[in-house]
Design a protein around this motif. Structure first.
Motif, PDB file in Angstrom:
ATOM      1  N   ASP A   1     -11.480  -3.062   6.661  1.00 25.01           N
ATOM      2  CA  ASP A   1     -10.529  -1.555   6.909  1.00 25.01           C
ATOM      3  C   ASP A   1     -10.661  -1.462   8.441  1.00 25.01           C
ATOM      4  OD1 ASP A   1     -10.100  -1.576   4.378  1.00 25.01           O
ATOM      5  OD2 ASP A   1     -11.498   0.061   3.753  1.00 25.01           O
TER       6      ASP A   1
ATOM      7  N   ILE B   1      -8.215  -0.739  -6.551  1.00 26.28           N
ATOM      8  CA  ILE B   1      -8.304   0.491  -5.600  1.00 26.28           C
ATOM      9  C   ILE B   1      -9.239   1.552  -6.299  1.00 26.28           C
ATOM     10  CG2 ILE B   1      -6.387   1.953  -6.170  1.00 26.28           C
ATOM     11  CD1 ILE B   1      -7.793   2.094  -2.883  1.00 26.28           C
TER      12      ILE B   1
ATOM     13  N   THR C   1      -3.355  -2.006  -6.078  1.00 26.89           N
ATOM     14  CA  THR C   1      -4.058  -1.287  -4.952  1.00 26.89           C
ATOM     15  C   THR C   1      -3.706   0.098  -4.515  1.00 26.89           C
ATOM     16  OG1 THR C   1      -2.553  -2.785  -3.771  1.00 26.89           O
ATOM     17  CG2 THR C   1      -4.688  -3.883  -4.159  1.00 26.89           C
TER      18      THR C   1
ATOM     19  N   GLY D   1       0.797  -1.093   0.002  1.00 24.28           N
ATOM     20  CA  GLY D   1      -0.197  -0.088   0.109  1.00 24.28           C
ATOM     21  C   GLY D   1       0.755   1.260   0.072  1.00 24.28           C
TER      22      GLY D   1
ATOM     23  N   ASN E   1      -5.907  -1.379   6.128  1.00 22.75           N
ATOM     24  CA  ASN E   1      -6.557  -0.469   5.768  1.00 22.75           C
ATOM     25  C   ASN E   1      -6.797  -0.407   4.341  1.00 22.75           C
ATOM     26  OD1 ASN E   1      -8.679   1.708   6.516  1.00 22.75           O
ATOM     27  ND2 ASN E   1      -7.104   3.185   5.619  1.00 22.75           N
ATOM     28  N   VAL E   2      -7.841  -0.576   3.628  1.00 20.84           N
ATOM     29  CA  VAL E   2      -7.911  -0.458   2.002  1.00 20.84           C
ATOM     30  C   VAL E   2      -7.069  -1.772   1.269  1.00 20.84           C
ATOM     31  CG1 VAL E   2      -7.598   0.779   0.001  1.00 20.84           C
ATOM     32  CG2 VAL E   2      -8.155   1.981   2.228  1.00 20.84           C
ATOM     33  N   SER E   3      -5.756  -1.844   1.635  1.00 19.63           N
ATOM     34  CA  SER E   3      -5.110  -2.782   0.932  1.00 19.63           C
ATOM     35  C   SER E   3      -5.612  -4.255   1.624  1.00 19.63           C
ATOM     36  CB  SER E   3      -3.435  -3.066   0.937  1.00 19.63           C
ATOM     37  OG  SER E   3      -3.203  -1.566   0.619  1.00 19.63           O
TER      38      SER E   3
ATOM     39  N   ALA F   1      -3.330   3.867   2.639  1.00 22.22           N
ATOM     40  CA  ALA F   1      -3.566   2.254   2.266  1.00 22.22           C
ATOM     41  C   ALA F   1      -2.553   1.460   2.755  1.00 22.22           C
ATOM     42  CB  ALA F   1      -3.782   2.214   0.785  1.00 22.22           C
TER      43      ALA F   1
END
Ligand code: G6P
Length: 613
Positions: free
Chosen positions: A216, A356, A611, A107, A182-184, A163
């Motif tokens: 997340d 993403i 991502t 990320g 978080n995100v990734s 991320a």
């Protein structure tokens, strides 16, 4: 777009985790492959060993004799560079000043520069250009202030923005790995006497099928017999989220083929059939169609190949359901989200469920009250999880970076949705719709026939095409979307320039480049008289400029004049065209890549799952 793995084990059951790290990492190589690295707590000595360098996993493993070591717990990383060029220093794992903490990360930590300044002002010495290194130093900093390790990790997580999927190991707790997401993407694998964290499921398949996909904002730790997850300081009850994946180990291995890409092309007859059966028995396409039927505005989005599948959805929804669908490339969502409102539906197409841009588009639409249908191949990945309805393709893990089997299974799922939409909206009569559903049953057979019939011409064509630098791929109607995907496939694995255009548009500029022997493909959307008549004109225009004209089509296309190479892929119609036309083109792209000495599974500069924005 990196891949990370971490393993902690009970030494009585798993005396050495290094082999698991290497094997797990190999299965993540599709996520990036410019550098690789390992960090583990050495058996007996309790030291932290870090072995890493630029280059592919196998080179690093051989070069550093990684498999000669013994580790009780460890981390591994395969990198696709974002911050800092590929080099030994920038390869993960990253360590603190004392060499007691190791971190792997996928990320981008957005605020790393300010954190780095702060840490440097407190005397921390950085050796890489990466954003990740701040995590190791921050953790070290909090430990040095007397914080308990988990509290130190919590503080790290609260400070970093952006991320990330992170795993952290330190010598003070050899039987624990901290993680945060978080995100990734990040998934926990539950084993007998061991636990794992990984960016993706295939890396864990040889060891366990029981997984928990992290959400997340979640962070925590794994120990050989314990998983602890927390969010905003509160413990998370994760046991009900355990999923057992049904993918077999072999499905993530090459099974005798020289490359994953070839294996995945050849698997299409089977996975199309499995996807078809899965869609029928689950009712997912019908549920999605019902939601879309309520919408006043319908959008479809995706990146790369998934966007091309989305184009076909727009086409089939117009054709079969008289429903206008606005297609857009997911990274361009900023313009289209302004049109989103309650009552809109977004169809988000993503093989991995983690891209993403597609995720951001989904979130932007949701925040404006739109509802979302996901089409994905990975169960419990982020995009399906955040969607109102999910339609799964059943392609099994796709390891080759260039999407092949996931494209056609996406198209099948999306076409089924269009047919059901046509039925719900009364555009198709019940028997007409059922007839179309029944026709789609043959998708796998058509793909198998395409590969069989086309292979000889493909081999001949490869010899010619590999001496050219550039080519066009043209189509009309549905053939346009197929042309976009075909050009992408050729380009990404062979590195030859291939450009797609609607055939009619080719007169408005592209034809200026055409000279003797310039290859021009025509992908036929059907064998209807009308379609052939329209394409005929375009073929003759190119032939008149001495182009090398190549037609991929059904037997009826043999009547076209001015064709140098005709690849007959068997009978098909407008609704079944993708399954007959694409496999042979994928095979051509693959063979072209191999004959030019490229690695089709890992094309340069590309990663399977993107991502980062
Ligand atoms: C990358 C891959 C492509 C893929 C695209 C979208 O560019 O190399 O093969 O089509 O991402 O990925 P997704 O997982 O969202 O379908």
């Amino acid at each position: 777009m990196c891949g990370i793995v971490g393993v902690v084990a009970d030494p009585d059951l798993v005396p050495n985790v290094v082999g698991m790290l290497v094997e797990g990492l190999r299965r993540l190589e599709y996520r990036g492959y410019d550098s690789a690295g390992f960090a583990f707590i050495e058996c007996g000595t309790g030291r932290l060993i870090v072995l890493k360098d630029r280059g592919r996993i196998d080179d690093v493993v051989k070069g550093y004799g990684v498999l000669r070591y013994c580790g009780v717990s460890g981390l591994a990383h395969t990198r696709w560079a974002t911050h800092g060029k590929p080099s030994r220093e920038n390869a993960h794992p990253h360590t603190d000043c004392g060499g007691r903490v190791a971190v792997v990360h996928n990320g981008i930590i957005r605020n790393y520069a300010e954190l780095r300044d702060l840490l440097e002002s407190r005397g921390h010495k950085f050796v890489s250009e990466t954003d990740t290194e701040v995590v190791a130093h921050l953790f070290e900093e909090f430990l040095s202030r007397g914080l308990e390790p988990f509290e130190a990790f919590r503080r790290v997580v609260s400070l970093i923005e952006g991320a990330y999927a992170i795993a952290l190991l330190h010598v003070g707790e050899p039987n624990r790995i901290y993680f945060a997401r978080n995100v990734s993407p990040l998934v926990i694998g539950l084993g007998e006497g061991f636990n794992m964290v990984s960016s993706d499921i295939p890396s864990m398949l040889p060891y366990t099928r029981r997984v928990v996909a992290l959400r997340d904002g979640e962070y925590g730790f794994i120990e050989p017999y314990r998983v602890y997850i927390e969010k905003d300081g509160e413990a998370v009850e994760w046991r009900r989220r355990v999923t057992t994946v049904t993918w077999s180990v072999e499905s993530a291995e090459k099974g005798g083929y020289p490359h994953f890409m070839l294996k995945e092309i050849m698997e299409q007859p089977r996975v199309l059939y499995e996807t078809y059966e899965g869609l029928l028995s689950s009712g997912e396409a019908i549920d999605a169609a019902k939601l879309i039927a309520e919408a006043d505005l319908v959008f479809v989005t995706g990146a790369g190949t998934s966007f091309h599948a989305g184009l076909l959805f727009a086409y089939y929804s117009a054709l079969l359901a008289s429903t206008p669908v606005i297609p857009f490339i997911s990274s361009e969502y900023g313009i289209y989200e302004r049109l989103a409102r309650p009552g809109s539906v977004l169809v988000a197409v993503s093989q991995s469920g983690e891209t993403i841009d597609t995720l951001k588009a989904l979130r932007a639409f949701k925040s404006r009250g739109a509802r979302v249908v996901a089409v994905s191949n990975v169960v419990a990945s982020t995009i399906p999880r955040e969607s109102d309805r999910v339609v799964y393709t059943r392609a099994g893990p796709e390891i080759g970076v260039a999407a092949t089997k996931t494209f056609l299974t996406q198209v099948l799922a999306l076409t089924m949705i269009s047919v059901e939409l046509g039925r719900v909206r009364g555009v198709l009569g019940d028997s007409e719709a059922s007839g179309l559903v029944a026709a789609l049953r043959s998708a796998g057979d058509l793909a198998g026939r395409s590969l069989q019939l086309g292979v000889r011409e493909v081999d001949r064509l490869v010899e010619t095409l590999k001496t050219r630098n550039s080519m066009y791929v043209l189509g009309r109607d549905i053939g346009v979307a197929l042309a976009y995907e075909a050009a992408l496939k050729i380009k990404e694995v062979s590195y030859l320039h291939a450009e797609a255009y609607p055939a009619g548009e080719s007169k408005h500029g592209p034809i200026a480049l055409v000279e003797k022997g310039f290859p021009v493909f025509f992908l036929l959307g059907s064998g209807s008289e009308e379609h052939l008549d329209k394409v005929q004109g375009n073929v003759l225009e190119m032939k008149a400029r001495d182009a090398l004209t190549i037609v991929v089509g059904p037997p009826a296309a043999s009547r076209l004049k001015g064709v140098d190479v005709f690849i007959n892929v068997g009978e098909y119609d407008e609704v079944t065209a993708p399954y007959a036309v694409m496999p042979v083109i994928q095979l051509l792209a693959y063979k072209l890549a191999v004959s030019l000495g490229r690695d089709p599974d890992k094309p340069r500069n590309l990663a399977k799952t993107v991502t980062v924005e």
